[in-house]
Design a protein around this motif. Structure first.
Motif, PDB file in Angstrom:
ATOM      1  N   PHE A 246      28.605  90.314  98.175  1.00  0.00           N
ATOM      2  CA  PHE A 246      27.762  91.116  99.068  1.00  0.00           C
ATOM      3  C   PHE A 246      27.404  92.455  98.434  1.00  0.00           C
ATOM      4  CE2 PHE A 246      27.662  94.583 102.182  1.00  0.00           C
ATOM      5  CZ  PHE A 246      26.571  94.210 102.952  1.00  0.00           C
ATOM      6  N   VAL A 247      28.399  93.163  97.913  1.00  0.00           N
ATOM      7  CA  VAL A 247      28.137  94.459  97.299  1.00  0.00           C
ATOM      8  C   VAL A 247      27.260  94.294  96.063  1.00  0.00           C
ATOM      9  CG1 VAL A 247      29.211  96.402  96.082  1.00  0.00           C
ATOM     10  CG2 VAL A 247      30.180  95.580  98.235  1.00  0.00           C
ATOM     11  N   GLY A 248      27.543  93.274  95.261  1.00  0.00           N
ATOM     12  CA  GLY A 248      26.722  93.037  94.085  1.00  0.00           C
ATOM     13  C   GLY A 248      25.260  92.852  94.429  1.00  0.00           C
ATOM     14  N   ARG A 249      24.990  92.116  95.485  1.00  0.00           N
ATOM     15  CA  ARG A 249      23.607  91.880  95.884  1.00  0.00           C
ATOM     16  C   ARG A 249      22.949  93.155  96.409  1.00  0.00           C
ATOM     17  NH1 ARG A 249      24.989  86.062  98.690  1.00  0.00           N
ATOM     18  NH2 ARG A 249      24.608  84.765  96.833  1.00  0.00           N
ATOM     19  N   GLN A 250      23.725  94.023  97.031  1.00  0.00           N
ATOM     20  CA  GLN A 250      23.174  95.287  97.508  1.00  0.00           C
ATOM     21  C   GLN A 250      22.645  96.132  96.358  1.00  0.00           C
ATOM     22  OE1 GLN A 250      23.075  96.370 100.939  1.00  0.00           O
ATOM     23  NE2 GLN A 250      23.536  94.207 101.207  1.00  0.00           N
ATOM     24  N   THR A 251      23.204  95.937  95.172  1.00  0.00           N
ATOM     25  CA  THR A 251      22.813  96.737  94.007  1.00  0.00           C
ATOM     26  C   THR A 251      21.811  96.012  93.106  1.00  0.00           C
ATOM     27  OG1 THR A 251      24.566  95.880  92.559  1.00  0.00           O
ATOM     28  CG2 THR A 251      25.137  97.716  94.011  1.00  0.00           C
ATOM     29  N   ASP A 252      21.409  94.814  93.502  1.00  0.00           N
ATOM     30  CA  ASP A 252      20.528  93.970  92.682  1.00  0.00           C
ATOM     31  C   ASP A 252      21.175  93.593  91.354  1.00  0.00           C
ATOM     32  OD1 ASP A 252      18.431  93.925  94.556  1.00  0.00           O
ATOM     33  OD2 ASP A 252      17.676  95.845  93.827  1.00  0.00           O
ATOM     34  N   ALA A 253      22.495  93.568  91.327  1.00  0.00           N
ATOM     35  CA  ALA A 253      23.203  93.163  90.115  1.00  0.00           C
ATOM     36  C   ALA A 253      23.185  91.646  89.966  1.00  0.00           C
ATOM     37  CB  ALA A 253      24.651  93.652  90.161  1.00  0.00           C
ATOM     38  N   GLU A 254      23.306  91.195  88.738  1.00  0.00           N
ATOM     39  CA  GLU A 254      23.526  89.772  88.493  1.00  0.00           C
ATOM     40  C   GLU A 254      24.976  89.451  88.835  1.00  0.00           C
ATOM     41  OE1 GLU A 254      22.426  88.206  84.737  1.00  0.00           O
ATOM     42  OE2 GLU A 254      20.435  89.143  84.731  1.00  0.00           O
ATOM     43  N   ILE A 255      25.183  88.428  89.630  1.00  0.00           N
ATOM     44  CA  ILE A 255      26.534  88.055  90.037  1.00  0.00           C
ATOM     45  C   ILE A 255      27.192  87.250  88.920  1.00  0.00           C
ATOM     46  CG2 ILE A 255      27.947  86.911  91.761  1.00  0.00           C
ATOM     47  CD1 ILE A 255      26.388  89.350  92.785  1.00  0.00           C
ATOM     48  N   VAL A 256      28.349  87.718  88.482  1.00  0.00           N
ATOM     49  CA  VAL A 256      29.132  87.039  87.445  1.00  0.00           C
ATOM     50  C   VAL A 256      30.330  86.406  88.153  1.00  0.00           C
ATOM     51  CG1 VAL A 256      30.329  87.275  85.241  1.00  0.00           C
ATOM     52  CG2 VAL A 256      28.421  88.822  85.803  1.00  0.00           C
ATOM     53  N   SER A 257      30.233  85.135  88.459  1.00  0.00           N
ATOM     54  CA  SER A 257      31.277  84.460  89.233  1.00  0.00           C
ATOM     55  C   SER A 257      32.481  84.147  88.360  1.00  0.00           C
ATOM     56  CB  SER A 257      30.731  83.169  89.848  1.00  0.00           C
ATOM     57  OG  SER A 257      29.683  83.447  90.756  1.00  0.00           O
ATOM     58  N   SER A 258      33.666  84.302  88.950  1.00  0.00           N
ATOM     59  CA  SER A 258      34.902  83.991  88.225  1.00  0.00           C
ATOM     60  C   SER A 258      35.860  83.251  89.134  1.00  0.00           C
ATOM     61  CB  SER A 258      35.560  85.282  87.718  1.00  0.00           C
ATOM     62  OG  SER A 258      36.783  84.989  87.071  1.00  0.00           O
ATOM     63  N   LEU A 259      36.513  82.233  88.581  1.00  0.00           N
ATOM     64  CA  LEU A 259      37.548  81.498  89.311  1.00  0.00           C
ATOM     65  C   LEU A 259      38.911  82.176  89.184  1.00  0.00           C
ATOM     66  CD1 LEU A 259      36.601  77.796  88.482  1.00  0.00           C
ATOM     67  CD2 LEU A 259      36.139  79.073  90.587  1.00  0.00           C
ATOM     68  N   LEU A 260      39.005  83.233  88.387  1.00  0.00           N
ATOM     69  CA  LEU A 260      40.271  83.942  88.230  1.00  0.00           C
ATOM     70  C   LEU A 260      40.564  84.743  89.484  1.00  0.00           C
ATOM     71  CD1 LEU A 260      42.549  84.675  86.133  1.00  0.00           C
ATOM     72  CD2 LEU A 260      41.216  86.754  85.692  1.00  0.00           C
ATOM     73  N   VAL A 261      41.752  84.570  90.040  1.00  0.00           N
ATOM     74  CA  VAL A 261      42.187  85.416  91.150  1.00  0.00           C
ATOM     75  C   VAL A 261      42.616  86.757  90.565  1.00  0.00           C
ATOM     76  CG1 VAL A 261      43.811  85.702  93.054  1.00  0.00           C
ATOM     77  CG2 VAL A 261      42.881  83.430  92.539  1.00  0.00           C
ATOM     78  N   ASN A 262      41.910  87.790  90.945  1.00  0.00           N
ATOM     79  CA  ASN A 262      42.127  89.104  90.343  1.00  0.00           C
ATOM     80  C   ASN A 262      41.606  90.165  91.299  1.00  0.00           C
ATOM     81  OD1 ASN A 262      42.825  90.859  88.069  1.00  0.00           O
ATOM     82  ND2 ASN A 262      40.628  91.173  87.824  1.00  0.00           N
ATOM     83  N   GLU A 263      42.089  91.387  91.128  1.00  0.00           N
ATOM     84  CA  GLU A 263      41.621  92.511  91.916  1.00  0.00           C
ATOM     85  C   GLU A 263      41.295  93.677  90.986  1.00  0.00           C
ATOM     86  OE1 GLU A 263      44.513  89.945  93.671  1.00  0.00           O
ATOM     87  OE2 GLU A 263      45.257  91.833  92.816  1.00  0.00           O
ATOM     88  N   GLY A 264      40.403  94.551  91.449  1.00  0.00           N
ATOM     89  CA  GLY A 264      39.996  95.676  90.625  1.00  0.00           C
ATOM     90  C   GLY A 264      41.127  96.614  90.267  1.00  0.00           C
ATOM     91  N   GLY A 265      42.127  96.733  91.140  1.00  0.00           N
ATOM     92  CA  GLY A 265      43.265  97.598  90.844  1.00  0.00           C
ATOM     93  C   GLY A 265      44.223  97.022  89.826  1.00  0.00           C
ATOM     94  N   ALA A 266      43.975  95.778  89.431  1.00  0.00           N
ATOM     95  CA  ALA A 266      44.872  95.093  88.495  1.00  0.00           C
ATOM     96  C   ALA A 266      44.404  95.194  87.053  1.00  0.00           C
ATOM     97  CB  ALA A 266      44.987  93.617  88.884  1.00  0.00           C
ATOM     98  N   ILE A 267      43.276  95.901  86.829  1.00  0.00           N
ATOM     99  CA  ILE A 267      42.732  96.024  85.475  1.00  0.00           C
ATOM    100  C   ILE A 267      42.314  97.461  85.226  1.00  0.00           C
ATOM    101  CG2 ILE A 267      41.947  93.639  85.235  1.00  0.00           C
ATOM    102  CD1 ILE A 267      39.195  94.525  86.215  1.00  0.00           C
ATOM    103  N   HIS A 268      42.415  97.897  83.980  1.00  0.00           N
ATOM    104  CA  HIS A 268      41.912  99.219  83.603  1.00  0.00           C
ATOM    105  C   HIS A 268      41.378  99.134  82.181  1.00  0.00           C
ATOM    106  CE1 HIS A 268      41.411 103.536  83.629  1.00  0.00           C
ATOM    107  NE2 HIS A 268      41.879 103.583  84.861  1.00  0.00           N
TER     108      HIS A 268
END
Length: 341
Positions: free
Chosen positions: A126-148
């Motif tokens: 939803f957020v990606g579409r609000q920005t007109d970004a290309e959606i990069v789908s991933s099957l990996l279960v992950n969260e933004g706080g888990a990567i830096h």
């Protein structure tokens, strides 16, 4: 396509957040939650545009508390930790001006017994579409706080999140690194063995890296430093420092590790806390930093952050209402980089 996750110090177009609503994370002091989340939004808006995703049930309250200068969009929510349910924005090195939004598979921090995610798992797209970004789908279960990311191909993660059997039961390091290379342009993944102790309790994430370490610039790591030998994280942070001191980044550099001392408060009614200053938001010329009602310690941490981020303005907010609910200021925000064609 050559997707790449930029450093969090890159120029931002906006910051995304989610407005609180009644759920397990709300706790027993709802007004405190609303005030803390909106306080971060107002502070960040001095440096960058802020857009808040609001559940339809909270539209009137959001309008009242956010005012006219915080943009609002409406979508059903289960919870309100945007860093984790939202997309990770990336750019394409081969196509200037193209924004991507990595839509991780989201399952409530490893299917926590109290979590609900039927709505939140749709927010990345939803957020990606609000920005007109290309959606990069991933099957990996992950969260933004888990990567830096350091923005130059180096990624910090923890073994206890991506290798969590309740997240990715059939994955191994090799397959996860390949997915991070595809979606984020990661050239080297540094696997910290674990996160902070409290993060493995009921409201925890099982070891998010953004509670313990951050890149202020390539070759440098801000590391949470628990100096109280009675605290279980005293041993944890020393082990992590020893581990990181033996690592190199994607460019072959050893790390300059900057200790970011823990605040003086050590415990709450439930035991030892994981309060830290590492969990902050970089917002263009500003840093929105966690504070803990300790003027000397808060100011000392703000000084380190200001120095490490080249003199950016540091705004310290009381993060205790956020930390007591399982995270910090970084956890409730997600940055969208500025794209130059």
């Amino acid at each position: 396509m050559a997707w790449k996750m930029l450093a969090e110090t890159a120029p931002l177009d906006r910051v995304w957040m989610a407005f609180p609503l009644e759920c397990f994370s709300m706790g027993d002091r709802p007004e405190e939650t609303y005030a803390a989340w909106t306080g971060v939004a107002h502070a960040a808006s001095a440096f960058v545009s802020v857009t808040m995703v609001v559940d339809p049930s909270e539209s009137a309250r959001a309008e009242r508390m956010l005012g006219s200068h915080i943009e609002r969009v409406t979508a059903p929510l289960d919870d309100f930790w945007m860093r984790d349910m939202g997309p990770t924005f990336v750019v394409d090195d081969e196509r200037p001006g193209v924004l991507g939004a990595v839509d991780w598979t989201y399952n409530g921090w490893g299917a926590q017994h109290w979590a609900r995610w039927s709505n939140d798992r749709e927010i990345g797209r939803f957020v990606g579409r609000q920005t007109d970004a290309e959606i990069v789908s991933s099957l990996l279960v992950n969260e933004g706080g888990a990567i830096h990311s350091d923005g130059e191909g180096t990624l910090l993660v923890t073994e206890t999140v991506q290798l969590d059997p309740q997240r990715n039961p059939y994955a191994d390091k090799e397959s996860i690194e390949a997915e991070f290379a595809r979606t984020l342009g990661a050239e080297k993944v540094i696997w910290l063995p674990r996160g902070l102790t409290r993060d493995y309790e009921d409201l925890g994430t099982r070891g998010h890296v953004d509670m313990v370490a951050a890149f202020p610039s390539p070759g440098h790591i801000l590391l949470h430093d628990q100096r109280n030998s009675d605290h279980p994280d005293h041993a944890v942070t020393r082990a992590l420092k020893g581990f990181l001191s033996e690592q190199t980044d994607a460019r072959g550099r050893t790390f300059d590790i900057i200790d970011l001392p823990a605040p003086e408060v050590q415990r709450d009614d439930d035991g030892y806390v994981d309060f830290n200053y590492v969990n902050h938001l970089v917002a263009n010329d500003g840093i929105i930093a966690c504070g803990f009602g300790e003027p000397a310690a808060d100011a000392y941490a703000a000084g380190i952050l200001g120095e490490q981020y080249g003199g950016k303005t540091v705004v310290t907010l009381d993060a205790r209402p956020i930390m007591s609910r399982g995270g910090g200021i970084h956890c409730i925000t997600q940055q969208q980089p500025t794209i130059v064609a």
